[in-house]
Motif scaffolding. Sequence first.
Motif, mmCIF file in Angstrom:
data_model
loop_
_atom_site.group_PDB
_atom_site.id
_atom_site.type_symbol
_atom_site.label_atom_id
_atom_site.label_comp_id
_atom_site.label_asym_id
_atom_site.label_seq_id
_atom_site.Cartn_x
_atom_site.Cartn_y
_atom_site.Cartn_z
ATOM 1 N N ILE A 136 0.842 -0.994 0.076
ATOM 2 C CA ILE A 136 0.106 0.106 -0.389
ATOM 3 C C ILE A 136 0.729 1.649 0.141
ATOM 4 O O ILE A 136 0.560 2.095 -0.175
ATOM 5 N N GLU A 137 2.151 1.292 1.124
ATOM 6 C CA GLU A 137 2.623 2.253 0.973
ATOM 7 C C GLU A 137 3.339 2.400 -0.263
ATOM 8 O O GLU A 137 3.528 3.760 -0.999
ATOM 9 N N ASN A 138 3.821 2.044 -1.243
ATOM 10 C CA ASN A 138 4.390 1.853 -2.709
ATOM 11 C C ASN A 138 3.332 1.975 -3.683
ATOM 12 O O ASN A 138 3.626 3.412 -4.411
ATOM 13 N N LEU A 139 2.134 1.602 -3.343
ATOM 14 C CA LEU A 139 0.924 2.125 -4.478
ATOM 15 C C LEU A 139 1.305 3.882 -4.402
ATOM 16 O O LEU A 139 1.168 4.769 -4.957
ATOM 17 N N LEU A 140 0.804 4.126 -2.872
ATOM 18 C CA LEU A 140 0.639 5.414 -2.509
ATOM 19 C C LEU A 140 1.517 6.735 -3.203
ATOM 20 O O LEU A 140 1.781 7.873 -3.387
ATOM 21 N N ALA A 141 3.191 5.843 -2.998
ATOM 22 C CA ALA A 141 3.947 6.783 -3.535
ATOM 23 C C ALA A 141 4.865 7.267 -4.601
ATOM 24 O O ALA A 141 5.616 7.554 -5.371
ATOM 25 N N GLY A 142 3.246 5.427 -5.589
ATOM 26 C CA GLY A 142 4.404 5.871 -7.317
ATOM 27 C C GLY A 142 5.363 4.882 -7.475
ATOM 28 O O GLY A 142 5.218 4.822 -8.178
ATOM 29 N N THR A 143 5.827 4.323 -6.533
ATOM 30 C CA THR A 143 6.690 3.920 -6.891
ATOM 31 C C THR A 143 6.690 2.126 -7.722
ATOM 32 O O THR A 143 6.776 1.220 -6.565
ATOM 33 N N VAL A 144 6.451 2.302 -8.359
ATOM 34 C CA VAL A 144 5.022 1.244 -8.301
ATOM 35 C C VAL A 144 4.938 0.867 -10.447
ATOM 36 O O VAL A 144 4.867 2.260 -11.427
ATOM 37 N N ASP A 145 5.415 0.100 -11.070
ATOM 38 C CA ASP A 145 5.621 -0.667 -12.708
ATOM 39 C C ASP A 145 4.777 0.051 -12.704
ATOM 40 O O ASP A 145 3.800 -1.733 -13.082
ATOM 41 N N TRP A 146 3.332 0.281 -13.606
ATOM 42 C CA TRP A 146 1.638 0.199 -13.581
ATOM 43 C C TRP A 146 1.612 -1.412 -14.713
ATOM 44 O O TRP A 146 1.486 -2.112 -14.583
ATOM 45 N N GLU A 147 2.546 -1.282 -15.456
ATOM 46 C CA GLU A 147 2.240 -2.243 -16.625
ATOM 47 C C GLU A 147 2.898 -3.904 -16.224
ATOM 48 O O GLU A 147 2.367 -4.040 -16.671
ATOM 49 N N ARG A 148 4.255 -3.355 -15.432
ATOM 50 C CA ARG A 148 4.491 -4.683 -14.954
ATOM 51 C C ARG A 148 3.340 -5.413 -14.108
ATOM 52 O O ARG A 148 3.187 -6.377 -14.194
ATOM 53 N N MET A 149 3.329 -4.983 -13.493
ATOM 54 C CA MET A 149 2.506 -4.833 -12.281
ATOM 55 C C MET A 149 0.969 -5.878 -12.421
ATOM 56 O O MET A 149 0.787 -7.074 -12.483
ATOM 57 N N GLN A 150 0.543 -4.732 -13.867
ATOM 58 C CA GLN A 150 -0.644 -5.016 -14.623
ATOM 59 C C GLN A 150 -0.272 -6.897 -15.070
ATOM 60 O O GLN A 150 -1.150 -7.908 -14.667
ATOM 61 N N ARG A 151 0.758 -6.847 -15.539
ATOM 62 C CA ARG A 151 1.147 -7.862 -16.168
ATOM 63 C C ARG A 151 1.284 -9.513 -15.263
ATOM 64 O O ARG A 151 0.606 -10.720 -15.667
ATOM 65 N N ARG A 152 2.144 -9.078 -14.170
ATOM 66 C CA ARG A 152 2.201 -9.939 -12.753
ATOM 67 C C ARG A 152 0.687 -10.693 -12.232
ATOM 68 O O ARG A 152 0.508 -11.100 -12.059
ATOM 69 N N LEU A 153 -0.406 -9.656 -12.353
ATOM 70 C CA LEU A 153 -1.367 -9.616 -11.946
ATOM 71 C C LEU A 153 -2.232 -10.437 -12.432
ATOM 72 O O LEU A 153 -3.163 -11.550 -12.387
ATOM 73 N N ASP A 154 -1.959 -10.115 -13.950
ATOM 74 C CA ASP A 154 -2.852 -11.222 -15.330
ATOM 75 C C ASP A 154 -2.123 -12.720 -15.241
ATOM 76 O O ASP A 154 -2.770 -13.860 -15.318
ATOM 77 N N ARG A 155 -0.858 -13.196 -14.794
ATOM 78 C CA ARG A 155 -0.471 -14.379 -15.104
ATOM 79 C C ARG A 155 -1.018 -14.519 -13.517
ATOM 80 O O ARG A 155 -1.239 -16.123 -13.976
ATOM 81 N N PHE A 156 -0.944 -14.004 -12.239
ATOM 82 C CA PHE A 156 -1.235 -14.524 -10.990
ATOM 83 C C PHE A 156 -2.734 -15.621 -11.108
ATOM 84 O O PHE A 156 -3.140 -16.507 -10.642
ATOM 85 N N THR A 157 -3.457 -14.437 -11.940
ATOM 86 C CA THR A 157 -5.264 -14.461 -12.088
ATOM 87 C C THR A 157 -5.532 -15.172 -12.470
ATOM 88 O O THR A 157 -5.655 -16.834 -12.149
ATOM 89 N N ALA A 158 -4.775 -15.721 -13.534
ATOM 90 C CA ALA A 158 -4.752 -16.561 -14.577
ATOM 91 C C ALA A 158 -3.916 -18.452 -14.100
ATOM 92 O O ALA A 158 -4.951 -18.790 -14.417
ATOM 93 N N LYS A 159 -3.318 -18.291 -13.184
ATOM 94 C CA LYS A 159 -2.868 -19.044 -12.530
ATOM 95 C C LYS A 159 -3.638 -19.780 -12.100
ATOM 96 O O LYS A 159 -4.440 -20.616 -11.443
ATOM 97 N N ALA A 160 -4.301 -18.734 -10.506
ATOM 98 C CA ALA A 160 -5.795 -19.039 -9.670
ATOM 99 C C ALA A 160 -6.394 -19.355 -10.531
ATOM 100 O O ALA A 160 -6.972 -20.776 -10.253
ATOM 101 N N ALA A 161 -7.036 -18.694 -11.597
ATOM 102 C CA ALA A 161 -8.159 -19.206 -12.081
ATOM 103 C C ALA A 161 -8.228 -20.932 -12.273
ATOM 104 O O ALA A 161 -9.133 -21.543 -12.587
#
Length: 373
Positions: A167-192
């Motif tokens: 949460i702190e990193n999100l608030l600080a903006g220290t996030v690579d949004w495209e990389r985060m989305q790729r990782r999120l998509d990968r894990f979501t597909a794996k969980a599904a």
Amino acid sequence: MEKTRKTGISRAQFLAGTAAVGLAGALLPAAGARAAERHGGGLTRRGVVYTLVDGETPATGFNRARMRADIRAIRDDLHADTVEVTGDGVERLNATASEVAERGMHVWLQPTLGDVPERDILEHLAETGRHAERLRRQGASVEFSVGCEFWLFVPGIVPGDTVLERIENLLAGTVDWERMQRRLDRFTAKAAAVGRSVFHGRLSYAAAQDDKVDWNLFDVIGIDYYSYFPNRADYVKELSRHLRWGKPLAITEFGTCTYEGAPQAGGMGWYVVDYDKVPPEIKGDLVRSEHTQAAYLTDLLDVFESMGLYAAMAFEFGTADAEHRPDSPRYDLDMASYGIAKAVKNRPGDLSSPWHWEPKEAFHAVARRYACR
């Protein structure tokens, strides 16, 4: 075995996850959707979220007898037909899901183990999914959700070893949004995929309301919803975009805290407690208002009913560690709870004291709506 699978998330940290729902609108990319027909037919399932996490004291830890009594009350007094059994710990999740099924209600089983390695989260998911499938084959009414807001709870998607660090990193903006989305998509597909491999009924996932999710992976769209609008038409406008997928829409969480102005705070409503103080105390001069909480819940239920949504789960039944202190508003932590039942101790302020729950105004208001189905 069981102990190695627990998150170690305290109440404050767990509520930070709820807060992230409020952050999501500002932090996450907007979801894309394709045009499709709307599903109608009324609010089919009316439920409540029943959260299972470690208590902060032995007195507030998981207790099977208390759980059974709670599930009976949810059926007989709240008149809910669905219980979203969520949290962590395979044994207690499965035991609670079985109790819900035995009471003749619809089981919405959603494991939310976090802050542990990915393989442990997927194993925890698989074990609870297998139990959901056993219940389904035995004739119970069951749906299975593979989890909740993975970008928040699963390490490796957003930088940070814990929920709070992410949460702190999100608030600080220290996030690579495209990389985060790729990782999120990968894990979501794996969980599904894991969910599909062990459970053969309807599969879902609980996303923050602005998450980008490939809903082709799931049968039911799940949204944790904490918006506030003075005009009900704005709720309809915001929620309607989730209907474009042509799939049933379930509101997997909706609710607010118990003070004036809480609905406007959305998922950040809990943030009125100063956890640096010992004991923790309420910040500022909040005015307790059970009516505010009750009115918000019933207003949203009106919206969901008018839209013909599939399901709605009020967040949440109760928060054992958020003691109600009518004698001391400064320490009335129940004001910062989304629970529709309040925890009352035999000895106020004593961490080791036995306790019981009492219904809030919101409990009675929701019960009246659920009884009229």
